[in-house]
Structures are given as C-alpha cells and as structure tokens.
Design a protein around this motif. Structure first.
Motif, PDB file in Angstrom:
ATOM      1  N   UNK A  52       2.279  14.614   9.022  1.00 49.72           N
ATOM      2  CA  UNK A  52       1.017  14.166   8.427  1.00 49.72           C
ATOM      3  C   UNK A  52       1.267  12.908   7.620  1.00 49.72           C
ATOM      4  N   UNK A  53       0.300  12.014   7.625  1.00 47.49           N
ATOM      5  CA  UNK A  53       0.333  10.846   6.751  1.00 47.49           C
ATOM      6  C   UNK A  53      -0.998  10.746   6.018  1.00 47.49           C
ATOM      7  N   UNK A  54      -0.916  10.288   4.807  1.00 51.06           N
ATOM      8  CA  UNK A  54      -2.136  10.102   4.017  1.00 51.06           C
ATOM      9  C   UNK A  54      -2.764   8.770   4.371  1.00 51.06           C
ATOM     10  N   UNK A  55      -3.901   8.520   3.790  1.00 49.57           N
ATOM     11  CA  UNK A  55      -4.465   7.186   3.855  1.00 49.57           C
ATOM     12  C   UNK A  55      -3.683   6.302   2.900  1.00 49.57           C
ATOM     13  N   UNK A  56      -4.034   5.056   2.818  1.00 48.06           N
ATOM     14  CA  UNK A  56      -3.307   4.121   1.959  1.00 48.06           C
ATOM     15  C   UNK A  56      -4.001   3.958   0.618  1.00 48.06           C
ATOM     16  N   UNK A  57      -3.181   3.840  -0.412  1.00 43.18           N
ATOM     17  CA  UNK A  57      -3.666   3.568  -1.759  1.00 43.18           C
ATOM     18  C   UNK A  57      -2.952   2.313  -2.256  1.00 43.18           C
ATOM     19  N   UNK A  58      -3.499   1.630  -3.243  1.00 40.08           N
ATOM     20  CA  UNK A  58      -2.821   0.441  -3.757  1.00 40.08           C
ATOM     21  C   UNK A  58      -1.379   0.741  -4.179  1.00 40.08           C
ATOM     22  N   UNK A  59      -0.508  -0.233  -3.994  1.00 37.92           N
ATOM     23  CA  UNK A  59       0.921  -0.064  -4.269  1.00 37.92           C
ATOM     24  C   UNK A  59       1.254   0.227  -5.713  1.00 37.92           C
ATOM     25  N   UNK A  60       0.352  -0.048  -6.627  1.00 40.49           N
ATOM     26  CA  UNK A  60       0.622   0.215  -8.040  1.00 40.49           C
ATOM     27  C   UNK A  60       0.540   1.696  -8.380  1.00 40.49           C
ATOM     28  N   UNK A 108       0.855  -1.184   0.000  1.00 39.64           N
ATOM     29  CA  UNK A 108       0.000   0.000   0.000  1.00 39.64           C
ATOM     30  C   UNK A 108       0.890   1.232   0.000  1.00 39.64           C
ATOM     31  N   UNK A 109       0.578   2.205  -0.846  1.00 39.58           N
ATOM     32  CA  UNK A 109       1.337   3.449  -0.953  1.00 39.58           C
ATOM     33  C   UNK A 109       0.789   4.453   0.057  1.00 39.58           C
ATOM     34  N   UNK A 110       1.674   4.977   0.897  1.00 38.22           N
ATOM     35  CA  UNK A 110       1.304   5.989   1.886  1.00 38.22           C
ATOM     36  C   UNK A 110       2.216   7.192   1.703  1.00 38.22           C
ATOM     37  N   UNK A 111       1.638   8.381   1.664  1.00 36.50           N
ATOM     38  CA  UNK A 111       2.405   9.617   1.548  1.00 36.50           C
ATOM     39  C   UNK A 111       2.653  10.183   2.942  1.00 36.50           C
ATOM     40  N   UNK A 112       3.877  10.663   3.167  1.00 33.18           N
ATOM     41  CA  UNK A 112       4.259  11.174   4.480  1.00 33.18           C
ATOM     42  C   UNK A 112       4.883  12.554   4.322  1.00 33.18           C
ATOM     43  N   UNK A 113       4.419  13.507   5.122  1.00 33.06           N
ATOM     44  CA  UNK A 113       5.049  14.825   5.193  1.00 33.06           C
ATOM     45  C   UNK A 113       5.699  14.921   6.557  1.00 33.06           C
TER      46      UNK A 113
END
Length: 183
Positions: free
Chosen positions: A67-75, A53-58
């Motif tokens: 801050x962290x985002x929610x998770x999105x599919x790893x693709x 799962x792809x997670x964005x982190x600031x």
C-alpha cells in the motif's frame, strides 16, 4: 489516474496481508523530490534539505509494496503523516506486527515496533536494534523500487499528482512481480 484507482485501500491491503499470513509488515516514509522553488516552503524537507512530497509505504517482509499513501508536503514528518492517513489505527485494528524506523517513535499503536533511540545503549538494546534492522531491511526495498522509476527521481509536474503517480507505479510494480512469478 486510472492505474492509481486500482491501488488497494489501506484496510483491504491489511486484510490481504493477514490472509496471506505475513509475519510482519514494514512501514516507511519516503520523499519524492520535486522541482519546487524556494517560495514553496511547505514542500521543503528540512531533514533532506530539498523540496519534495512525503509518501508513506507499507510493504511485506520481502519488499513487496502492499500500500502507498497519497502525497503530502515534504515538511510533514513521517509520524504525523501516518497519523493523518490513519495508518496507525488501521495497523492496530489489523493486529499485524509492523516494523518502522525511529521516525515513528511515539506511535500510539502497540503493533508498531521501532528501534531503541539514543547513544550509549546497553548491548542488549544494540543487539535488538541490529535484529530490527535485519528484519526491516528487505522491506525497505519497496521505497527503492518506487524510486527506480525515473519519473519519481525528480518530479517535474504538479506536486498534487505525486500521490497518484506513486499509487500507479505500485500497481505496475505488483503486476510486474505477479507476471514474473507466474511465467
């Protein structure tokens, strides 16, 4: 779920960063490994060659998770995820200089600075990339802090829970850091 609800929203985290007078922020994506099977193609990251799962982190310049985002599919690519979550617009609105890796090249936000790409760069661009990496390096520690939690080393629950887990861990991590500085 209760802890993840205490995680700051993106706009609030950026307002706090501005009030705290942070010199810059670091934007980075991370892949949380999952135990998905081959049939779950959306979760497969071609870059890492694993399901996740792809997670964005600031983070702040010192590696503090803001801050962290929610998770999105790893693709999903980091830049695409940043666009979907509205991170680039929010950073531009906040006007805080943000350092990111090459995955964010092409970002429309002028406050997002990425290193020069390509081979055989002039020495000035190589030096700029080294300086960029030195400034971004401590902020990259935020992802390492997240992955230090055993539960995120390989997620064995529903991938939809990954975002909540990351947000909860970020809240706990910041609480732990606050306790350390106070006492």
């Amino acid at each position: 779920m209760l802890l993840s609800a205490r995680s700051p929203k993106l706009a609030a985290a950026l307002r706090k960063a501005g009030k705290d007078g942070l010199s810059h922020l670091v934007l980075d994506g991370t892949l949380i490994h999952t135990d998905r099977v081959k049939a779950d193609r959306p979760y497969f990251s071609g870059k890492h060659r694993v399901h996740g799962m792809n997670v964005q982190v600031i983070s702040g310049p010192d590696g503090t998770i803001l801050w962290t985002s929610g998770a999105m599919p790893g693709s999903i690519h980091d830049l695409t995820a940043a666009r979907i979550w509205g991170i680039l617009r929010a950073l531009e609105k906040a006007g805080i200089l943000t350092l990111a890796d090459k995955a964010y090249q092409g970002a429309e936000a002028p406050v997002v600075i990425t290193p020069y790409k390509g081979k055989n760069k002039p020495e000035s661009q190589k030096q700029a990339n080294r300086s960029h990496a030195k400034l971004r390096g401590p902020g990259e520690r935020a992802n390492a802090q997240l992955k230090a939690w055993r539960i995120l080393r390989k997620l064995r629950c529903s991938p939809s829970k990954a975002g909540h887990l990351v947000k909860a861990i970020a809240v706990l991590q910041n609480h732990r850091a606050a306790q350390t500085t106070q006492g």
